[in-house]
Design an enzyme around this catalytic site. Sequence first.
Site, PDB file in Angstrom:
ATOM      1  N   ARG A  79       0.812  -1.216   0.000  1.00 32.79           N
ATOM      2  CA  ARG A  79       0.000   0.000   0.000  1.00 32.79           C
ATOM      3  C   ARG A  79       0.850   1.273   0.000  1.00 32.79           C
ATOM      4  O   ARG A  79       0.470   2.293   0.581  1.00 32.79           O
ATOM      5  CB  ARG A  79      -0.962   0.023   1.192  1.00 32.79           C
ATOM      6  CG  ARG A  79      -1.950  -1.113   1.224  1.00 32.79           C
ATOM      7  CD  ARG A  79      -2.905  -1.084   0.040  1.00 32.79           C
ATOM      8  NE  ARG A  79      -3.846  -2.191   0.133  1.00 32.79           N
ATOM      9  CZ  ARG A  79      -3.611  -3.414  -0.347  1.00 32.79           C
ATOM     10  NH1 ARG A  79      -2.471  -3.668  -0.967  1.00 32.79           N
ATOM     11  NH2 ARG A  79      -4.505  -4.375  -0.221  1.00 32.79           N
ATOM     12  N   SER A 153     -11.724   1.184   4.132  1.00 33.18           N
ATOM     13  CA  SER A 153     -10.827   0.636   5.152  1.00 33.18           C
ATOM     14  C   SER A 153      -9.918   1.734   5.691  1.00 33.18           C
ATOM     15  O   SER A 153      -9.207   2.387   4.927  1.00 33.18           O
ATOM     16  CB  SER A 153      -9.983  -0.496   4.563  1.00 33.18           C
ATOM     17  OG  SER A 153     -10.807  -1.555   4.136  1.00 33.18           O
ATOM     18  N   GLU A 251      -4.786   4.208   6.600  1.00 32.53           N
ATOM     19  CA  GLU A 251      -4.607   4.160   5.153  1.00 32.53           C
ATOM     20  C   GLU A 251      -4.931   5.487   4.472  1.00 32.53           C
ATOM     21  O   GLU A 251      -4.165   5.949   3.635  1.00 32.53           O
ATOM     22  CB  GLU A 251      -5.460   3.031   4.566  1.00 32.53           C
ATOM     23  CG  GLU A 251      -5.222   2.794   3.099  1.00 32.53           C
ATOM     24  CD  GLU A 251      -5.814   1.485   2.610  1.00 32.53           C
ATOM     25  OE1 GLU A 251      -5.801   1.260   1.392  1.00 32.53           O
ATOM     26  OE2 GLU A 251      -6.284   0.686   3.436  1.00 32.53           O
TER      27      GLU A 251
END
Length: 256
Positions: A79, A153, A251
Amino acid sequence: MRLGAGENWDEVVAWTIEHDWGGLELLSKIPGTVGAAPIQNIGAYGQELSKILIEVEALDTKTMAFGAVVNDACNFGYRTSRFKTTDKGRYAITAVTLKLNKDQPKPPFYESLEEYFKDNGITSYTRQVVRDAVAAIRSAKLPDPSAVNNNGSFFINPVVGKELADKIASRYPDIVSWPTDDGQVKLSAGWLIEQAGFKDIHDPATGMATWKGSALVMVNERASKTADLLAFKKKIVDKVNAMFGVNLQQEPELLP
């Protein structure tokens, strides 16, 4: 396949499947644009963009020159990429080139996909079948942002050393985890959060909650300021760290 940065990512995925190209079906229903995909190194169900990306075309705002950044130079990680870390804000991505294929999907699939296929009696796997399964799983787990205030998320799955992972597993044998290519272990952030007592929690002090389908998703029920979100996030992070010695990382980015 060369794609413009402004294209809608999921529309591109649908187009490739309609035109008999494979490689993107596991990345279905991820919101955003093509240009944002390499910044985050988007991934889902065992697939990551870095596995199929050839190069990124971008304007280097330091030199004001256009050029290509090949895969190995993107410094991809879980990520993340150089566009999100060391060179954040430096490059304006204009296009990406991906390596697609003509192969049909084959098992084994990611655990949740395997379970979906088994539960629904699916034994023939086409790209469209896989895309439909991913869409069904995501819609069951994640709230519709047009109806529920959320940004998907909120935490990434933490990657830890094998020693710590084994220590946690000795206390919690049902831990959800996956080995990484470099010998470390990726832990399920959702599982950690649920074990910490934050499954479908509604916090009156902050007006925030975790989504009933996935503890990874934080929902704004009546919070009025960013400080409320950050306070609720801190409660989750602190409890997980106290229980497991793992520091969760968010995130999404906060805008100034």
